[in-house]
Design a protein around this motif. Structure first.
Motif, PDB file in Angstrom:
ATOM      1  N   GLY A   1       0.834  -1.190   0.000  1.00  0.00           N
ATOM      2  CA  GLY A   1       0.000   0.000   0.000  1.00  0.00           C
ATOM      3  C   GLY A   1       0.870   1.241   0.000  1.00  0.00           C
ATOM      4  O   GLY A   1       1.843   1.319   0.753  1.00  0.00           O
ATOM      5  N   LEU A   2       0.550   2.204  -0.841  1.00  0.00           N
ATOM      6  CA  LEU A   2       1.324   3.445  -0.969  1.00  0.00           C
ATOM      7  C   LEU A   2       0.396   4.627  -0.702  1.00  0.00           C
ATOM      8  O   LEU A   2      -0.533   4.890  -1.474  1.00  0.00           O
ATOM      9  CB  LEU A   2       1.936   3.540  -2.364  1.00  0.00           C
ATOM     10  CG  LEU A   2       2.791   2.344  -2.790  1.00  0.00           C
ATOM     11  CD1 LEU A   2       3.177   2.453  -4.262  1.00  0.00           C
ATOM     12  CD2 LEU A   2       4.019   2.238  -1.906  1.00  0.00           C
ATOM     13  N   LEU A   3       0.641   5.332   0.401  1.00  0.00           N
ATOM     14  CA  LEU A   3      -0.163   6.488   0.793  1.00  0.00           C
ATOM     15  C   LEU A   3       0.692   7.737   0.641  1.00  0.00           C
ATOM     16  O   LEU A   3       1.734   7.862   1.289  1.00  0.00           O
ATOM     17  CB  LEU A   3      -0.623   6.341   2.249  1.00  0.00           C
ATOM     18  CG  LEU A   3      -1.353   7.529   2.862  1.00  0.00           C
ATOM     19  CD1 LEU A   3      -2.657   7.816   2.120  1.00  0.00           C
ATOM     20  CD2 LEU A   3      -1.623   7.266   4.333  1.00  0.00           C
TER      21      LEU A   3
ATOM     22  N   PHE B   1      -4.193   7.024  -2.099  1.00  0.00           N
ATOM     23  CA  PHE B   1      -3.675   5.706  -1.730  1.00  0.00           C
ATOM     24  C   PHE B   1      -3.736   4.799  -2.946  1.00  0.00           C
ATOM     25  O   PHE B   1      -4.724   4.810  -3.678  1.00  0.00           O
ATOM     26  CB  PHE B   1      -4.538   5.122  -0.598  1.00  0.00           C
ATOM     27  CG  PHE B   1      -4.136   3.740  -0.166  1.00  0.00           C
ATOM     28  CD1 PHE B   1      -3.072   3.555   0.688  1.00  0.00           C
ATOM     29  CD2 PHE B   1      -4.829   2.635  -0.619  1.00  0.00           C
ATOM     30  CE1 PHE B   1      -2.694   2.280   1.100  1.00  0.00           C
ATOM     31  CE2 PHE B   1      -4.470   1.353  -0.226  1.00  0.00           C
ATOM     32  CZ  PHE B   1      -3.397   1.183   0.639  1.00  0.00           C
ATOM     33  N   TYR B   2      -2.678   4.019  -3.150  1.00  0.00           N
ATOM     34  CA  TYR B   2      -2.663   3.053  -4.250  1.00  0.00           C
ATOM     35  C   TYR B   2      -2.190   1.715  -3.702  1.00  0.00           C
ATOM     36  O   TYR B   2      -1.201   1.657  -2.962  1.00  0.00           O
ATOM     37  CB  TYR B   2      -1.733   3.509  -5.377  1.00  0.00           C
ATOM     38  CG  TYR B   2      -1.804   2.596  -6.570  1.00  0.00           C
ATOM     39  CD1 TYR B   2      -2.849   2.700  -7.482  1.00  0.00           C
ATOM     40  CD2 TYR B   2      -0.851   1.616  -6.772  1.00  0.00           C
ATOM     41  CE1 TYR B   2      -2.937   1.846  -8.574  1.00  0.00           C
ATOM     42  CE2 TYR B   2      -0.935   0.757  -7.861  1.00  0.00           C
ATOM     43  CZ  TYR B   2      -1.979   0.879  -8.756  1.00  0.00           C
ATOM     44  OH  TYR B   2      -2.066   0.034  -9.824  1.00  0.00           O
ATOM     45  N   LEU B   3      -2.887   0.645  -4.052  1.00  0.00           N
ATOM     46  CA  LEU B   3      -2.515  -0.699  -3.638  1.00  0.00           C
ATOM     47  C   LEU B   3      -1.901  -1.431  -4.824  1.00  0.00           C
ATOM     48  O   LEU B   3      -2.559  -1.627  -5.846  1.00  0.00           O
ATOM     49  CB  LEU B   3      -3.736  -1.461  -3.124  1.00  0.00           C
ATOM     50  CG  LEU B   3      -3.453  -2.860  -2.604  1.00  0.00           C
ATOM     51  CD1 LEU B   3      -2.556  -2.805  -1.362  1.00  0.00           C
ATOM     52  CD2 LEU B   3      -4.752  -3.573  -2.285  1.00  0.00           C
TER      53      LEU B   3
ATOM     54  N   GLY C   1       7.848  14.289  -2.721  1.00  0.00           N
ATOM     55  CA  GLY C   1       7.019  14.461  -1.533  1.00  0.00           C
ATOM     56  C   GLY C   1       7.307  13.385  -0.514  1.00  0.00           C
ATOM     57  O   GLY C   1       8.404  12.864  -0.422  1.00  0.00           O
ATOM     58  N   THR C   2       6.271  13.050   0.270  1.00  0.00           N
ATOM     59  CA  THR C   2       6.402  12.092   1.352  1.00  0.00           C
ATOM     60  C   THR C   2       5.446  10.926   1.123  1.00  0.00           C
ATOM     61  O   THR C   2       4.279  11.120   0.806  1.00  0.00           O
ATOM     62  CB  THR C   2       6.085  12.762   2.702  1.00  0.00           C
ATOM     63  OG1 THR C   2       6.842  13.961   2.828  1.00  0.00           O
ATOM     64  CG2 THR C   2       6.394  11.843   3.863  1.00  0.00           C
ATOM     65  N   LEU C   3       5.967   9.728   1.321  1.00  0.00           N
ATOM     66  CA  LEU C   3       5.227   8.505   1.048  1.00  0.00           C
ATOM     67  C   LEU C   3       5.241   7.623   2.283  1.00  0.00           C
ATOM     68  O   LEU C   3       6.291   7.436   2.910  1.00  0.00           O
ATOM     69  CB  LEU C   3       5.885   7.785  -0.130  1.00  0.00           C
ATOM     70  CG  LEU C   3       5.232   6.538  -0.699  1.00  0.00           C
ATOM     71  CD1 LEU C   3       3.870   6.857  -1.290  1.00  0.00           C
ATOM     72  CD2 LEU C   3       6.136   5.936  -1.761  1.00  0.00           C
ATOM     73  N   LEU C   4       4.073   7.064   2.633  1.00  0.00           N
ATOM     74  CA  LEU C   4       3.985   6.074   3.688  1.00  0.00           C
ATOM     75  C   LEU C   4       3.692   4.739   3.008  1.00  0.00           C
ATOM     76  O   LEU C   4       2.706   4.619   2.263  1.00  0.00           O
ATOM     77  CB  LEU C   4       2.876   6.423   4.681  1.00  0.00           C
ATOM     78  CG  LEU C   4       2.755   5.506   5.894  1.00  0.00           C
ATOM     79  CD1 LEU C   4       3.981   5.629   6.780  1.00  0.00           C
ATOM     80  CD2 LEU C   4       1.498   5.834   6.694  1.00  0.00           C
ATOM     81  N   ILE C   5       4.544   3.763   3.239  1.00  0.00           N
ATOM     82  CA  ILE C   5       4.427   2.439   2.627  1.00  0.00           C
ATOM     83  C   ILE C   5       3.912   1.460   3.666  1.00  0.00           C
ATOM     84  O   ILE C   5       4.414   1.417   4.793  1.00  0.00           O
ATOM     85  CB  ILE C   5       5.806   1.958   2.105  1.00  0.00           C
ATOM     86  CG1 ILE C   5       6.368   2.947   1.095  1.00  0.00           C
ATOM     87  CG2 ILE C   5       5.694   0.552   1.516  1.00  0.00           C
ATOM     88  CD1 ILE C   5       7.811   2.688   0.716  1.00  0.00           C
TER      89      ILE C   5
END
Length: 99
Positions: free
Chosen positions: A51-53, A75-77, A92-96
Motif C-alpha cells: 500500500g502506498l499512501l 492511496f494506491y494498492l 514528496g512524502t510517502l507512507l508504505i
C-alpha cells in the motif's frame, strides 16, 4: 501507550531520499516512511501487496507499463506479484504499508 508520530516531521529528518524508515508495526504489517526527490526508482516486485499512501506531493508510478499518478492524500494498492517502478517527477512524502 505510545506517543503520536508526526510523519511530516519524521520525513523531514530523513537523511536520504528513497531510503525508508520503519515508523511502526501493526501485527505483521510494516509502516515505512520515505521522501521522494523527483528521481526515478527502479522496478521491483514483491510476493505481498504493498500500500502506498502519499502524504504530500505526488507519486508517479509505472505499474506494469502504465503510469498511475497519486496525489496528496491518495492511496494506491500494488497487488502482489505486480512489477512497479517510480517514474521521474515523483516528489514528496510517502507512507508504505507492507506485510
Amino acid at each position: 501507550m505510545s506517543d503520536p508520530v508526526d510523519l511530516h516531521r519524521s520525513a523531514a529528518l530523513l537523511d536520504q531520499a528513497w531510503r525508508s524508515k520503519l515508523v511502526a508495526r501493526i501485527g505483521d504489517a510494516n509502516l515505512k516512511l520515505l521522501r521522494m526527490d523527483a528521481q526515478p526508482y527502479p522496478a521491483e516486485m514483491h510476493a505481498y501487496a504493498e500500500g502506498l499512501l502519499v502524504l504530500d506531493g505526488e507519486l508517479r508510478l509505472d505499474v506494469a507499463g502504465r503510469i498511475v499518478t497519486v496525489g496528496a492524500g491518495g492511496f494506491y494498492l500494488v497487488p502482489a506479484g505486480t512489477p512497479h517502478a517510480v517514474a521521474p517527477g515523483s516528489k514528496g512524502t510517502l507512507l508504505i504499508l507492507d506485510v
